[in-house]
Write an enzyme that holds these catalytic residues in place. Structure first.
Site, PDB file in Angstrom:
ATOM      1  N   ARG A   1     128.286  22.232  94.090  1.00 55.73           N
ATOM      2  CA  ARG A   1     128.104  23.333  93.140  1.00 55.73           C
ATOM      3  C   ARG A   1     126.655  23.788  93.239  1.00 55.73           C
ATOM      4  NH1 ARG A   1     124.044  21.418  91.256  1.00 55.73           N
ATOM      5  NH2 ARG A   1     124.089  23.037  89.681  1.00 55.73           N
ATOM      6  N   GLY A   2     126.347  24.876  92.505  1.00 60.50           N
ATOM      7  CA  GLY A   2     125.020  25.479  92.652  1.00 60.50           C
ATOM      8  C   GLY A   2     125.155  26.620  93.654  1.00 60.50           C
TER       9      GLY A   2
ATOM     10  N   ASP B   1     122.600  32.502  89.542  1.00 56.77           N
ATOM     11  CA  ASP B   1     123.815  32.585  90.358  1.00 56.77           C
ATOM     12  C   ASP B   1     124.018  33.980  90.911  1.00 56.77           C
ATOM     13  OD1 ASP B   1     124.241  30.234  88.400  1.00 56.77           O
ATOM     14  OD2 ASP B   1     125.619  29.932  90.073  1.00 56.77           O
TER      15      ASP B   1
ATOM     16  N   ASN C   1     123.214  33.154  85.025  1.00 58.24           N
ATOM     17  CA  ASN C   1     122.942  31.739  85.323  1.00 58.24           C
ATOM     18  C   ASN C   1     123.770  30.888  84.366  1.00 58.24           C
ATOM     19  OD1 ASN C   1     121.462  29.784  86.917  1.00 58.24           O
ATOM     20  ND2 ASN C   1     120.360  29.274  85.052  1.00 58.24           N
TER      21      ASN C   1
HETATM   22  O1  MRU Z   1     128.438  25.779  87.670  1.00 58.24           O
HETATM   23  P1  MRU Z   1     127.322  25.411  88.586  1.00 58.24           P
HETATM   24  O2  MRU Z   1     126.865  24.001  88.438  1.00 58.24           O
HETATM   25  O3  MRU Z   1     127.610  25.779  90.020  1.00 58.24           O
HETATM   26  O4  MRU Z   1     126.139  26.330  88.108  1.00 58.24           O
HETATM   27  C1  MRU Z   1     124.894  26.252  88.749  1.00 58.24           C
HETATM   28  C2  MRU Z   1     123.856  27.037  88.097  1.00 58.24           C
HETATM   29  O5  MRU Z   1     124.074  27.792  87.171  1.00 58.24           O
HETATM   30  C3  MRU Z   1     122.496  26.946  88.695  1.00 58.24           C
HETATM   31  O6  MRU Z   1     121.530  27.121  87.721  1.00 58.24           O
HETATM   32  C4  MRU Z   1     122.354  28.058  89.711  1.00 58.24           C
HETATM   33  O7  MRU Z   1     123.383  28.003  90.659  1.00 58.24           O
HETATM   34  C5  MRU Z   1     121.063  28.045  90.340  1.00 58.24           C
HETATM   35  S1  MRU Z   1     121.119  27.199  91.845  1.00 58.24           S
HETATM   36  C6  MRU Z   1     119.706  26.961  92.622  1.00 58.24           C
END
Ligand code: MRU
Length: 346
Positions: free
Chosen positions: A50-51, A239, A249
């Site tokens: 994820r991220g 995101d 985000n």
């Molecule tokens: O749902 P996730 O864990 O994928 O969400 C991730 C985020 O919101 C992060 O803050 C974002 O992807 C920044 S990544 C460098």
């Protein structure tokens, strides 16, 4: 010091994709190895990976697995097989624009090739390059943002925008890492980030692993900590950043931004160029709604009555008037964002 922060989240290894299983953290640092694109799609959906930048590279590598497995005999048939894998990948998560960026980048390589052999080689070379570029980009971004941080600062973040959200080094936490590499003392305040607890499970894990000072707080403690003067600046990832300067985000980011404004604390988003969506304005972005189970359970244990209605938006939207600056690998972007974003990002 250059190779001090070494955690790698997603890797292409001998025709397979190897990644950290983020659902097992912080209990154990375990790796999974996939050889089929469907496995990668499932890993993105279930947040094994994820991220935003990490899922962009993971989806691209999922396409490379399809390329390795393809028995197509013509470039046209090869592209059509990859296109059906790309459709599956596009359905995994809707908000992080890096996912679509990663898929489009690989598809462009496949389409440009003149022969099957060239197409397969070009796709594999591209995903390896994307992984290398991700780390290099985050290091440049980190250096650019590190100047914002003063020695002794406490930085509030949200979710995990670190090595685990990228191939390595991180975006918001990349800025922190670069400041630490400059010899500054930096402390990170880490909200647990309900419902999936990326702050508690992932950010606290990777900062502790690297010996960077951090304090875990409940999400509900953010305003109080700001009111006590215990936050010097907020740095979060993103995101998707739309052409009109809205930062999408992890849920909880917007309330941090509102509280930061109330307390006169600078609020920054750190994101590579691949996180910008120059085609869309904020009204056109889909915010992912995830399973109710994430809210009514914590690590599999039910904490709410059966049948209670649940809303579980995974992201929120911070308007440009709450953003002090956006840190990118190409430099800082300041107001007016709608004018300055297209000037720096193309
Ligand atoms: O749902 P996730 O864990 O994928 O969400 C991730 C985020 O919101 C992060 O803050 C974002 O992807 C920044 S990544 C460098």
């Amino acid at each position: 010091m250059d190779d001090f922060f070494t955690l790698r989240t997603v890797m292409w290894e001998d025709g397979a994709v190897r990644m950290v299983d983020q659902t097992a953290l912080p209990t154990k640092l375990a790796y999974v190895r996939y050889t089929r694109p469907e496995q990668v799609a499932a890993a993105i959906r279930s947040m094994v990976v994820r991220g935003a930048p990490a899922i962009g590279v993971a989806a691209a590598m999922g396409l490379a697995l399809a390329a390795v497995r393809s028995r197509a005999t013509t470039p046209a048939a090869f592209v059509s097989q990859l296109e059906s894998t790309a459709s599956m990948m596009r359905e995994t998560r809707p908000t992080a624009v890096n996912l679509f960026w990663g898929i489009d980048r690989v598809m462009a390589k496949a389409k440009a090739a003149a022969s099957m052999r060239e197409a397969r080689a070009a796709v594999i070379a591209e995903v390896k390059l994307m992984a290398e570029e991700d780390v290099a980009t985050n290091k440049r971004l980190g250096k650019c943002g590190a100047d914002l941080i003063r020695d002794g600062d406490t930085v509030l973040t949200q979710c995990n925008a670190g090595a685990l959200a990228t191939v390595g080094y991180g975006t918001a936490l990349g800025v922190v890492r670069a400041a630490v590499e400059q010899g500054k003392l930096v402390k990170v305040l880490v909200p647990e980030t309900r419902p999936a607890l990326q702050g508690a499970r992932l950010t606290a894990f990777e900062l502790s692993r690297d010996g960077i000072a951090c304090t875990l707080i409940s999400d509900t403690a953010v305003g109080h900590m700001m009111s006590l003067g215990r936050v010097d600046r907020v740095i979060v990832g993103a995101d998707r950043i739309t052409r009109d300067g809205y930062v999408f985000n992890k849920i909880g980011t917007y309330q941090e931004a509102v509280l930061a404004k109330r307390h006169g604390i600078p609020f920054h988003s750190a994101a590579p160029s691949s996180t910008f969506d120059l085609k869309r304005s904020h009204e056109q972005v889909v915010i992912e709604e995830r399973s109710a189970n994430e809210v009514v359970e914590i690590r599999g244990k039910r904490i709410a009555p059966k049948g209670v209605p649940v809303a579980n938006p995974a992201f929120d939207m911070t308007p440009p008037e709450l953003v002090t600056s956006i840190v990118t690998e190409k430099g800082l972007i300041k107001e007016p964002f709608a004018k300055n974003i297209p000037l720096l990002i193309s």
